[in-house]
Design a protein around this motif. Structure first.
Motif, PDB file in Angstrom:
ATOM      1  N   PRO A   1       0.810  -1.217   0.000  1.00  0.00           N
ATOM      2  CA  PRO A   1       0.000   0.000   0.000  1.00  0.00           C
ATOM      3  C   PRO A   1       0.842   1.265   0.000  1.00  0.00           C
ATOM      4  CG  PRO A   1      -0.032  -1.068   2.147  1.00  0.00           C
ATOM      5  CD  PRO A   1       0.634  -2.009   1.217  1.00  0.00           C
ATOM      6  N   GLY A   2       0.337   2.275  -0.679  1.00  0.00           N
ATOM      7  CA  GLY A   2       1.004   3.570  -0.753  1.00  0.00           C
ATOM      8  C   GLY A   2       0.184   4.507  -1.604  1.00  0.00           C
ATOM      9  N   SER A   3       0.562   5.744  -1.595  1.00  0.00           N
ATOM     10  CA  SER A   3      -0.181   6.751  -2.361  1.00  0.00           C
ATOM     11  C   SER A   3       0.430   6.980  -3.732  1.00  0.00           C
ATOM     12  CB  SER A   3      -0.221   8.068  -1.576  1.00  0.00           C
ATOM     13  OG  SER A   3      -1.018   9.023  -2.239  1.00  0.00           O
ATOM     14  N   ARG A   4       1.747   7.105  -3.798  1.00  0.00           N
ATOM     15  CA  ARG A   4       2.378   7.433  -5.076  1.00  0.00           C
ATOM     16  C   ARG A   4       2.182   6.320  -6.100  1.00  0.00           C
ATOM     17  NH1 ARG A   4       3.555  12.325  -6.934  1.00  0.00           N
ATOM     18  NH2 ARG A   4       3.563  12.736  -4.685  1.00  0.00           N
ATOM     19  N   ASN A   5       2.030   5.081  -5.648  1.00  0.00           N
ATOM     20  CA  ASN A   5       1.804   3.975  -6.581  1.00  0.00           C
ATOM     21  C   ASN A   5       0.320   3.708  -6.816  1.00  0.00           C
ATOM     22  OD1 ASN A   5       1.596   3.001  -3.925  1.00  0.00           O
ATOM     23  ND2 ASN A   5       2.101   0.902  -4.518  1.00  0.00           N
ATOM     24  N   ALA A   6      -0.551   4.618  -6.352  1.00  0.00           N
ATOM     25  CA  ALA A   6      -1.997   4.442  -6.536  1.00  0.00           C
ATOM     26  C   ALA A   6      -2.392   4.237  -7.990  1.00  0.00           C
ATOM     27  CB  ALA A   6      -2.746   5.633  -5.934  1.00  0.00           C
ATOM     28  N   PRO A   7      -1.818   4.960  -8.966  1.00  0.00           N
ATOM     29  CA  PRO A   7      -2.207   4.715 -10.363  1.00  0.00           C
ATOM     30  C   PRO A   7      -1.957   3.265 -10.799  1.00  0.00           C
ATOM     31  CG  PRO A   7      -0.998   6.773 -10.184  1.00  0.00           C
ATOM     32  CD  PRO A   7      -0.871   6.095  -8.853  1.00  0.00           C
ATOM     33  N   LEU A   8      -0.857   2.687 -10.337  1.00  0.00           N
ATOM     34  CA  LEU A   8      -0.562   1.302 -10.687  1.00  0.00           C
ATOM     35  C   LEU A   8      -1.500   0.348  -9.958  1.00  0.00           C
ATOM     36  CD1 LEU A   8       3.326   1.544 -10.549  1.00  0.00           C
ATOM     37  CD2 LEU A   8       1.954   1.180 -12.605  1.00  0.00           C
ATOM     38  N   THR A   9      -1.760   0.607  -8.687  1.00  0.00           N
ATOM     39  CA  THR A   9      -2.678  -0.231  -7.921  1.00  0.00           C
ATOM     40  C   THR A   9      -4.062  -0.242  -8.559  1.00  0.00           C
ATOM     41  OG1 THR A   9      -1.440   0.237  -5.889  1.00  0.00           O
ATOM     42  CG2 THR A   9      -3.686  -0.611  -5.640  1.00  0.00           C
ATOM     43  N   ILE A  10      -4.531   0.937  -8.971  1.00  0.00           N
ATOM     44  CA  ILE A  10      -5.827   1.026  -9.648  1.00  0.00           C
ATOM     45  C   ILE A  10      -5.812   0.208 -10.937  1.00  0.00           C
ATOM     46  CG2 ILE A  10      -7.379   2.593 -10.868  1.00  0.00           C
ATOM     47  CD1 ILE A  10      -6.516   4.758  -8.795  1.00  0.00           C
TER      48      ILE A  10
ATOM     49  N   GLN B   1       8.378 -20.835  -8.186  1.00  0.00           N
ATOM     50  CA  GLN B   1       7.542 -21.995  -8.474  1.00  0.00           C
ATOM     51  C   GLN B   1       7.001 -22.004  -9.898  1.00  0.00           C
ATOM     52  OE1 GLN B   1       6.932 -24.638  -6.163  1.00  0.00           O
ATOM     53  NE2 GLN B   1       8.664 -23.574  -5.226  1.00  0.00           N
ATOM     54  N   ILE B   2       6.619 -20.845 -10.416  1.00  0.00           N
ATOM     55  CA  ILE B   2       6.029 -20.817 -11.756  1.00  0.00           C
ATOM     56  C   ILE B   2       7.073 -20.626 -12.843  1.00  0.00           C
ATOM     57  CG2 ILE B   2       3.868 -19.929 -10.809  1.00  0.00           C
ATOM     58  CD1 ILE B   2       4.540 -17.209 -12.065  1.00  0.00           C
ATOM     59  N   ALA B   3       8.336 -20.337 -12.439  1.00  0.00           N
ATOM     60  CA  ALA B   3       9.437 -20.129 -13.382  1.00  0.00           C
ATOM     61  C   ALA B   3       9.082 -19.077 -14.421  1.00  0.00           C
ATOM     62  CB  ALA B   3       9.830 -21.442 -14.051  1.00  0.00           C
ATOM     63  N   ALA B   4       8.525 -17.969 -13.941  1.00  0.00           N
ATOM     64  CA  ALA B   4       8.123 -16.864 -14.806  1.00  0.00           C
ATOM     65  C   ALA B   4       8.146 -15.585 -13.982  1.00  0.00           C
ATOM     66  CB  ALA B   4       6.727 -17.106 -15.381  1.00  0.00           C
ATOM     67  N   PRO B   5       8.219 -14.419 -14.654  1.00  0.00           N
ATOM     68  CA  PRO B   5       8.311 -13.162 -13.910  1.00  0.00           C
ATOM     69  C   PRO B   5       7.080 -12.884 -13.043  1.00  0.00           C
ATOM     70  CG  PRO B   5       8.980 -12.832 -16.189  1.00  0.00           C
ATOM     71  CD  PRO B   5       8.375 -14.208 -16.106  1.00  0.00           C
ATOM     72  N   VAL B   6       7.338 -12.292 -11.888  1.00  0.00           N
ATOM     73  CA  VAL B   6       6.317 -11.795 -10.975  1.00  0.00           C
ATOM     74  C   VAL B   6       6.695 -10.361 -10.627  1.00  0.00           C
ATOM     75  CG1 VAL B   6       5.298 -12.042  -8.668  1.00  0.00           C
ATOM     76  CG2 VAL B   6       5.781 -14.077 -10.049  1.00  0.00           C
ATOM     77  N   ALA B   7       5.695  -9.474 -10.589  1.00  0.00           N
ATOM     78  CA  ALA B   7       5.969  -8.061 -10.329  1.00  0.00           C
ATOM     79  C   ALA B   7       5.678  -7.709  -8.884  1.00  0.00           C
ATOM     80  CB  ALA B   7       5.134  -7.186 -11.257  1.00  0.00           C
ATOM     81  N   VAL B   8       6.521  -6.835  -8.327  1.00  0.00           N
ATOM     82  CA  VAL B   8       6.269  -6.226  -7.015  1.00  0.00           C
ATOM     83  C   VAL B   8       6.196  -4.723  -7.217  1.00  0.00           C
ATOM     84  CG1 VAL B   8       7.171  -7.976  -5.461  1.00  0.00           C
ATOM     85  CG2 VAL B   8       8.749  -6.409  -6.553  1.00  0.00           C
ATOM     86  N   VAL B   9       5.202  -4.104  -6.597  1.00  0.00           N
ATOM     87  CA  VAL B   9       4.909  -2.692  -6.850  1.00  0.00           C
ATOM     88  C   VAL B   9       4.858  -1.943  -5.529  1.00  0.00           C
ATOM     89  CG1 VAL B   9       3.260  -1.085  -7.887  1.00  0.00           C
ATOM     90  CG2 VAL B   9       3.561  -3.373  -8.884  1.00  0.00           C
ATOM     91  N   CYS B  10       5.606  -0.839  -5.442  1.00  0.00           N
ATOM     92  CA  CYS B  10       5.647  -0.078  -4.197  1.00  0.00           C
ATOM     93  C   CYS B  10       5.541   1.417  -4.455  1.00  0.00           C
ATOM     94  CB  CYS B  10       6.926  -0.378  -3.418  1.00  0.00           C
ATOM     95  SG  CYS B  10       8.428   0.262  -4.184  1.00  0.00           S
ATOM     96  N   THR B  11       5.359   2.143  -3.376  1.00  0.00           N
ATOM     97  CA  THR B  11       5.287   3.590  -3.414  1.00  0.00           C
ATOM     98  C   THR B  11       6.699   4.177  -3.460  1.00  0.00           C
ATOM     99  OG1 THR B  11       4.210   5.496  -2.381  1.00  0.00           O
ATOM    100  CG2 THR B  11       5.258   3.902  -0.902  1.00  0.00           C
ATOM    101  N   SER B  12       6.791   5.493  -3.405  1.00  0.00           N
ATOM    102  CA  SER B  12       8.097   6.149  -3.500  1.00  0.00           C
ATOM    103  C   SER B  12       8.799   6.188  -2.155  1.00  0.00           C
ATOM    104  CB  SER B  12       7.913   7.577  -4.014  1.00  0.00           C
ATOM    105  OG  SER B  12       7.130   8.334  -3.095  1.00  0.00           O
ATOM    106  N   GLY B  13      10.066   6.581  -2.164  1.00  0.00           N
ATOM    107  CA  GLY B  13      10.845   6.712  -0.944  1.00  0.00           C
ATOM    108  C   GLY B  13      11.558   5.432  -0.567  1.00  0.00           C
ATOM    109  N   SER B  14      11.679   5.187   0.740  1.00  0.00           N
ATOM    110  CA  SER B  14      12.474   4.053   1.219  1.00  0.00           C
ATOM    111  C   SER B  14      11.835   2.708   0.912  1.00  0.00           C
ATOM    112  CB  SER B  14      12.710   4.176   2.727  1.00  0.00           C
ATOM    113  OG  SER B  14      11.479   4.172   3.421  1.00  0.00           O
ATOM    114  N   ALA B  15      10.578   2.701   0.467  1.00  0.00           N
ATOM    115  CA  ALA B  15       9.896   1.434   0.186  1.00  0.00           C
ATOM    116  C   ALA B  15      10.710   0.557  -0.756  1.00  0.00           C
ATOM    117  CB  ALA B  15       8.513   1.703  -0.398  1.00  0.00           C
TER     118      ALA B  15
END
Length: 562
Positions: free
Chosen positions: A28-37, A66-80
């Motif tokens: 969760p975060g605010s700056r990554n809200a467009p991606l979360t939406i 396990q799936i042997a394929a890319p998985v994305a992680v998405v975070c907000t700005s700053g130290s995250a």
């Protein structure tokens, strides 16, 4: 369908869809809200919400593993984004395609005193194969498309982590129904490259040698075709050494490297064990003993097979075959010549005798980590997906039998304790087979936020060996009587997992002696309506003595045998 009003966010989500990246781990975060939406509104994606970014990245790594394929992680700005770095480093050295997508503030907002703002460009670059630093200027859409293709294709073809940094200007929460079209450039599949001259050189040496060693590191289950497993096993001049994490089994293979090196401890035996030629494949090797042995008793030639990396681990690398392992064996099989030799049989016979010594020793051993793990591992059912934590846990596992139907995993890229449980939870989510993790106390408590996760399957089992500190430091060289040893190395504690389990809704059990462990383990792997943890308490100052005495007994047996 609702989409983020910021075009760059729409391009990123469409790029992931074009590349087949379905699993998205969001913090969760605010700056990554467009991606979360964008991700959560599109049913194409399976989204997970994990608050702790460090745990989230390891959770994603477990899925990708396990799936042997890319998985994305998405975070907000700053130290995250900095909290992703341990998992990114692990992914880099374990060849796991982790896609880090960090939201950022526009460049004009950097270093002016805004909150949650750091210099994010290139912050992970030491452990990524490509960094895509995108622009929030719509005029740069073509450049952004190029960078997104480069980054995601690199993750797919190189099986390595990448970092996509995306600056977003407020407003962040507005939506639109307007589509964007992402111009997808499909990745070129990785191809094996096998030079005929290097193959000829290898075969000339190989077919002439009577002492050939094959050492297999971390390997995904089923990586080597069965016909090549048999080809290796049926050549009497070939000694195949595997580890629990090799997921490679045959009665003619030696899966207990540390026991072998300990047994062959005399100069004469070590000389007989020294191979003329060494062939390696798979990832990192757990055994320090085999590394030391091969560095001190180097073979005349060392060949390594790996599509991506070729480390000179033993300081005598002759050639790195950039190839998938089956493609390599397919190329050499017609010209492979078995050689008459007693090399394999000699060491298999010794290991059979050592197995009897171990059985006798453990039958009389006091309750300890070693004894407890013998009972635990013998009780894990067939077909389990088994995750091992780092430090002493994975090392003990190298001394004990494993079942060929298990799928065994461990974060051996960096060998850190920081995300073992989070990785195991991600693996349990991605793999429908029942999953168990065996972990030590420091690994568990360090990664306790792994339990702060709404996706843990009810079938998930955790076995926690709690010896009240960093027990491995009592086994490693060092002065245990030094006044600072306990406080700064062993770090003794009196923590228990019971309250953690109550907080996160985990079923808790405990055992503190042999009889209670045998009683609890009989039903521990039964079906349950919630994840279950078994905490096994052992004596901190006894475990090292039991293990070190075991190795002393092996050495004494070999001397008497002679």
């Amino acid at each position: 369908m609702r989409k983020p009003s910021i075009a760059l966010a729409r391009y990123i989500t469409e790029a992931c869809k074009a590349k087949g990246i379905r699993h998205i781990v969001l913090s969760p975060g605010s700056r990554n809200a467009p991606l979360t939406i964008g991700y959560t509104a599109d049913p194409y994606f399976t989204c997970y919400s994990v608050v702790d970014e460090r745990s989230a990245a390891f959770f994603a790594l477990g899925i990708a593993q396990q799936i042997a394929a890319p998985v994305a992680v998405v975070c907000t700005s700053g130290s995250a984004v900095l909290n992703y770095h341990p998992a990114v480093a692990e992914a880099y050295y374990s060849n796991v395609p982790l896609v880090v997508i960090s939201a950022d503030r526009p460049t004009s907002k950097l270093d002016i005193g805004d909150g949650q703002t750091i210099r994010q460009v290139g912050v992970l670059s030491n452990h990524t194969t490509f960094d895509a630093n995108l622009s929030d200027n719509e005029a740069d859409a073509r450049s952004n498309t190029y960078l997104l293709n480069r980054a995601l294709n690199a993750a797919i073809t190189e099986s390595l982590p990448v970092h996509i940094n995306a600056p977003f200007e407020e407003p962040l929460y507005e939506t639109t129904t307007e589509n964007v079209v992402f111009e997808n450039i499909p990745p070129s599949p990785p191809t094996s490259y096998l030079s005929e001259s290097h193959l000829e050189d290898f075969l000339t040496r190989w077919n002439a040698a009577s002492r050939k060693m094959v050492l297999v590191g971390v390997l995904a289950p089923g990586s080597l075709e069965e016909k090549y497993v048999r080809m290796l096993a049926e050549d009497p001049s070939v000694l195949v050494l595997t580890e629990t994490t090799s997921n490679l089994h045959h009665p003619q293979f030696v899966p207990y490297i540390d026991k072998l090196i300990t047994a062959a401890h005399t100069p004469e035996m070590l000389s007989d064990l020294r191979p003329e030629i060494l062939l390696t494949f798979g990832g990192m090797v757990v055994s320090k003993k085999i590394k030391q042995f091969l560095r001190e008793s180097q073979p005349a030639a060392h060949y390594h097979i790996d599509l991506h990396k070729g480390y000179d681990t033993y300081f005598c690398l002759t050639h790195h075959f950039r190839s998938q392992v089956n493609a390599f064996f397919r190329a050499i099989a017609p010209r492979w010549q078995a050689v008459a030799s007693d090399y394999q049989q000699k060491w298999l016979q010794l290991m059979g005798e050592v197995a009897a010594v171990q059985q006798s020793y453990l039958a009389e051993a006091p309750f300890s980590d070693f004894k407890a793990l013998e009972i635990v591992l013998s009780s894990i059912p067939e077909g389990y997906n088994l995750q091992l934590a780092n430090s002493s846990t994975v090392r003990y596992a190298q001394l004990l039998p494993s079942k060929s139907s298990w799928r065994v995993w461990c974060n051996r890229g960096t060998s850190g304790i920081d995300g073992s449980t989070s990785t195991a939870v991600g693996a349990a989510v991605a793999n429908k087979k029942p999953t168990a993790i065996v972990t030590g106390d420091l690994s568990f408590f360090y990664d306790s936020n792994a339990l702060w996760n709404n996706y843990i399957p009810n079938s998930f089992k955790m076995i926690l060996l709690n010896n009240g500190g960093g027990g491995i430091f009592r086994i490693l060289p060092g002065d245990k009587s030094d006044k600072n040893f306990e406080q700064f190395f062993e770090t003794p504690h009196h923590l228990s997992a019971e309250n953690f389990c109550a907080t996160f809704g985990i079923r808790y059990q405990s055992a503190n002696d042999l009889s209670s462990l045998k009683e609890k383990i009989t039903s521990f792997f039964n079906e349950s309506n919630k994840p279950t943890l078994l905490e096994i308490f052992t004596e901190r100052e006894k475990n090292d003595k039991v293990l070190l005495n075991y190795f002393a007994v092996l050495k004494k047996f070999v001397l008497l045998r002679r």
